[in-house]
Design a protein around this motif. Structure first.
Motif, PDB file in Angstrom:
ATOM      1  N   ILE A  59       0.776  -1.154   0.108  1.00 45.29           N
ATOM      2  CA  ILE A  59       0.004  -0.179  -0.033  1.00 45.29           C
ATOM      3  C   ILE A  59       0.930   0.982   0.558  1.00 45.29           C
ATOM      4  N   ASP A  60       0.707   1.866  -0.933  1.00 45.61           N
ATOM      5  CA  ASP A  60       1.246   3.357  -1.657  1.00 45.61           C
ATOM      6  C   ASP A  60       0.918   4.517  -0.632  1.00 45.61           C
ATOM      7  N   TYR A  61       1.769   4.790   0.479  1.00 49.85           N
ATOM      8  CA  TYR A  61       1.363   6.573   1.624  1.00 49.85           C
ATOM      9  C   TYR A  61       1.130   7.666   0.200  1.00 49.85           C
ATOM     10  N   PRO A  62       0.336   8.583   0.231  1.00 47.81           N
ATOM     11  CA  PRO A  62      -0.284   8.968   1.780  1.00 47.81           C
ATOM     12  C   PRO A  62      -1.556   8.728   1.111  1.00 47.81           C
ATOM     13  N   TYR A  63      -2.255   7.977   2.912  1.00 48.03           N
ATOM     14  CA  TYR A  63      -3.663   7.290   2.122  1.00 48.03           C
ATOM     15  C   TYR A  63      -4.854   8.123   3.102  1.00 48.03           C
ATOM     16  N   LEU A  64      -6.177   7.817   3.284  1.00 46.90           N
ATOM     17  CA  LEU A  64      -6.660   8.303   4.704  1.00 46.90           C
ATOM     18  C   LEU A  64      -7.372   7.307   4.957  1.00 46.90           C
ATOM     19  N   GLY A  65      -6.587   7.296   6.639  1.00 48.10           N
ATOM     20  CA  GLY A  65      -6.799   6.248   7.380  1.00 48.10           C
ATOM     21  C   GLY A  65      -8.205   6.496   8.215  1.00 48.10           C
ATOM     22  N   LEU A  66      -8.616   5.156   8.654  1.00 45.54           N
ATOM     23  CA  LEU A  66     -10.307   5.225   9.648  1.00 45.54           C
ATOM     24  C   LEU A  66      -9.511   4.348  11.013  1.00 45.54           C
ATOM     25  N   LEU A  67      -9.463   4.758  11.778  1.00 44.40           N
ATOM     26  CA  LEU A  67      -9.313   3.608  12.296  1.00 44.40           C
ATOM     27  C   LEU A  67     -10.199   3.715  13.652  1.00 44.40           C
ATOM     28  N   VAL A  68     -10.557   2.545  13.836  1.00 42.81           N
ATOM     29  CA  VAL A  68     -11.959   2.334  14.607  1.00 42.81           C
ATOM     30  C   VAL A  68     -11.281   1.956  15.840  1.00 42.81           C
ATOM     31  N   GLY A 120     -11.961  -0.055  20.552  1.00 44.15           N
ATOM     32  CA  GLY A 120     -12.876  -0.002  21.809  1.00 44.15           C
ATOM     33  C   GLY A 120     -12.907   1.929  22.196  1.00 44.15           C
ATOM     34  N   GLY A 121     -11.482   1.841  21.962  1.00 47.02           N
ATOM     35  CA  GLY A 121     -10.973   3.466  23.167  1.00 47.02           C
ATOM     36  C   GLY A 121     -11.184   4.304  21.387  1.00 47.02           C
ATOM     37  N   HIS A 122     -10.327   4.364  20.468  1.00 44.30           N
ATOM     38  CA  HIS A 122     -10.465   5.467  19.088  1.00 44.30           C
ATOM     39  C   HIS A 122     -11.364   5.360  18.056  1.00 44.30           C
ATOM     40  N   THR A 123     -11.321   6.844  17.907  1.00 41.55           N
ATOM     41  CA  THR A 123     -12.047   6.504  16.551  1.00 41.55           C
ATOM     42  C   THR A 123     -11.243   7.958  15.780  1.00 41.55           C
ATOM     43  N   ILE A 124     -10.373   7.748  14.843  1.00 37.74           N
ATOM     44  CA  ILE A 124      -9.849   8.159  14.226  1.00 37.74           C
ATOM     45  C   ILE A 124      -9.816   8.852  12.762  1.00 37.74           C
ATOM     46  N   ILE A 125     -10.070  10.025  12.127  1.00 33.13           N
ATOM     47  CA  ILE A 125      -9.728   9.854  10.631  1.00 33.13           C
ATOM     48  C   ILE A 125      -9.123  10.651  10.511  1.00 33.13           C
ATOM     49  N   ALA A 126      -7.819  10.094   9.882  1.00 37.06           N
ATOM     50  CA  ALA A 126      -6.225  10.902  10.093  1.00 37.06           C
ATOM     51  C   ALA A 126      -5.740  10.690   7.902  1.00 37.06           C
ATOM     52  N   ARG A 127      -5.242  11.741   8.234  1.00 31.76           N
ATOM     53  CA  ARG A 127      -4.022  11.414   6.539  1.00 31.76           C
ATOM     54  C   ARG A 127      -2.849  10.918   7.427  1.00 31.76           C
ATOM     55  N   VAL A 128      -2.286   9.653   6.125  1.00 31.98           N
ATOM     56  CA  VAL A 128      -1.177   8.775   6.926  1.00 31.98           C
ATOM     57  C   VAL A 128      -0.444   9.043   5.889  1.00 31.98           C
ATOM     58  N   LEU A 129       0.728   9.626   6.334  1.00 33.45           N
ATOM     59  CA  LEU A 129       1.936  10.257   6.012  1.00 33.45           C
ATOM     60  C   LEU A 129       2.743   9.055   4.977  1.00 33.45           C
ATOM     61  N   TYR A 179     -14.869  16.857  11.323  1.00 30.66           N
ATOM     62  CA  TYR A 179     -14.395  15.590  11.089  1.00 30.66           C
ATOM     63  C   TYR A 179     -14.639  14.835  12.037  1.00 30.66           C
ATOM     64  N   ASP A 180     -14.687  15.651  13.066  1.00 30.73           N
ATOM     65  CA  ASP A 180     -15.013  14.581  14.610  1.00 30.73           C
ATOM     66  C   ASP A 180     -16.349  14.343  14.275  1.00 30.73           C
ATOM     67  N   VAL A 181     -16.401  13.200  14.934  1.00 29.60           N
ATOM     68  CA  VAL A 181     -17.577  11.899  15.421  1.00 29.60           C
ATOM     69  C   VAL A 181     -18.289  12.323  16.610  1.00 29.60           C
ATOM     70  N   SER A 182     -19.553  11.760  17.152  1.00 28.53           N
ATOM     71  CA  SER A 182     -20.027  11.833  18.754  1.00 28.53           C
ATOM     72  C   SER A 182     -20.699  10.583  18.919  1.00 28.53           C
ATOM     73  N   ILE A 195     -22.895   7.515  10.528  1.00 23.48           N
ATOM     74  CA  ILE A 195     -22.113   8.630  11.551  1.00 23.48           C
ATOM     75  C   ILE A 195     -20.435   8.354  10.631  1.00 23.48           C
ATOM     76  N   LEU A 196     -19.951   7.428  10.563  1.00 24.55           N
ATOM     77  CA  LEU A 196     -17.897   7.373  10.184  1.00 24.55           C
ATOM     78  C   LEU A 196     -18.542   7.954   9.340  1.00 24.55           C
ATOM     79  N   VAL A 197     -19.514   6.796   7.976  1.00 24.55           N
ATOM     80  CA  VAL A 197     -19.169   7.099   6.801  1.00 24.55           C
ATOM     81  C   VAL A 197     -18.896   8.152   5.974  1.00 24.55           C
ATOM     82  N   ASP A 198     -20.068   8.942   7.197  1.00 23.60           N
ATOM     83  CA  ASP A 198     -20.479   9.934   5.784  1.00 23.60           C
ATOM     84  C   ASP A 198     -19.007  11.439   6.324  1.00 23.60           C
TER      85      ASP A 198
END
Ligand code: KG4
Ligand code: ZN
Length: 337
Positions: free
Chosen positions: A125-134, A136-145, A208-211, A249-252
């Motif tokens: 997998i080449d960088y960069p990409y959009l990362g979705l980390l979901v 039990g403790g975290h929900t993160i949308i990030a640019r992964v460089l 880009y935050d979720v609740s 909520i996430l997909v949006d």
């Protein structure tokens, strides 16, 4: 190069041997779920005590399955943050002891970055990409460089996505771990029986935050308000409707991040990335290359730790013995005013 990975941040006691950051020679994951099930949640003290009992046999098993001796291991990679502090300390202390005794490098690994590395064990997998980390403790949308560099775009402002699955499952006694139980039960339910609310935080910095606390409360305390008035109020219908809302909520937010950044490759990771509805929803998105790890590499495992450890070792970033465990990483969970 062979790296021995150790993961004990929550309730999986895991050790793995990975060659050159890619080839999994062994990946032993001993789950504690049977011990936590009566409580419908992970009990931190039980988790730490089980890690103390299991860590040594789990490491021996991983070495045996890899047909490797300790002298054939080039470095030790261990999760040191974030997670349950008592659990982290068991794996970290064990890894430090082993690294010191063997005179081999110790590499402290961030659990979130390890989750994002998991699919790299299975394909290029080449960088960069959009990362979705979901998880039990975290929900993160990030640019992964890079394997060691992410820019967090959004996090949860209250509960993590997996935590919402776990709490809803606990309230309705659906099963443990909650996400797995809800996913399974949802297959027989009507996802439109309840129209649960989705938060709109889409302003300014929170774009880009979720609740998840509002959704959780609606599902647990205000069921009738969101009922369609016709469908059966069955557990399966509650589960399927909750799962649909939680995933929507996430997909949006992920689609908004993809559109705004122009990133067309999305890599997901963490326990909730095993969710069948999330996988199906994202796979159906046209124009987006969506990469999920296989189910076994979504949830906690030491192979992802060993794999990332190899990359960090190649960067020459060895940890010293003052490395300590950290329960939280501030940038991964925004403290909201
Ligand atoms: O990554 P992980 O194993 O541990 C943490 O780092 O937290 O994630 C565990 C979380 C739990 O909240 C669990 O309920 C959730 O992942 N999970 C799922 C599924 N499988 C596990 N959530 C939704 N659907 C699933 N199939
Ligand atoms: Zn995890």
């Amino acid at each position: 190069m062979r790296v021995l990975g150790i993961e004990s941040s929550c309730d999986e006691c895991s050790a793995a041997v990975v060659e050159d950051g890619r080839r999994i020679l062994s990946n032993v994951v001993l789950s504690q779920v049977d011990f936590h099930r009566p409580f419908y949640g992970v009990v931190p003290e039980i988790a730490s005590r089980k890690h103390v009992e299991w860590i040594h046999p789990v490491v021996e098993d991983a070495l045996g399955k890899a047909a490797a001796t300790l002298s054939q291991i080039d470095a030790l990679a261990v999760t040191y943050r974030p997670g349950l502090i008592g659990s982290l300390l068991v794996g970290l202390s064990y890894a430090k002891g082993l690294a010191w005794a063997l005179g081999k490098p110790l590499i402290g690994i961030d659990h979130i970055l390890a989750h994002l590395y998991a699919p790299h064990l299975e394909r290029d997998i080449d960088y960069p990409y959009l990362g979705l980390l979901v998880s039990g403790g975290h929900t993160i949308i990030a640019r992964v460089l890079r394997h060691d560099r992410i820019e967090v775009m959004g996090t949860t402002i209250d509960d993590a996505c997996g935590e919402a699955f776990d709490k809803v499952a606990k309230h309705y006694a659906i099963g443990f771990p909650g996400g797995v139980a809800i996913d399974r039960l949802s297959a027989t339910g009507n996802p439109k029986a309840f129209h649960f609310p989705k938060p709109s935080l889409h302003k300014g910095e929170a774009f880009y935050d979720v609740s998840y606390s509002g959704l959780k409360t609606a599902v647990i305390r205000q069921l009738d308000q969101f009922w369609d008035g016709r469908s059966e109020k069955s557990l399966a219908n509650i589960a399927a409707s909750f799962q649909r809302a939680a995933v929507d909520i996430l997909v949006d937010r992920v689609l908004a991040a993809a559109a705004d950044t122009g990133m067309r490759r999305l890599v997901a990771g963490g326990g909730v990335a095993a969710n069948s509805y999330l996988r199906a929803r994202l796979a159906a998105e046209e124009g987006l290359e969506v990469i999920f790890p296989s189910l076994a590499l979504c949830t906690d495992n030491a192979a992802m730790v060993a794999g990332l450890g190899y990359q960090v070792l190649r960067d020459g970033k060895v940890s010293d013995f003052t490395l300590n465990a950290e329960a939280r990483v501030p940038m991964f969970k925004r403290a909201y005013p």
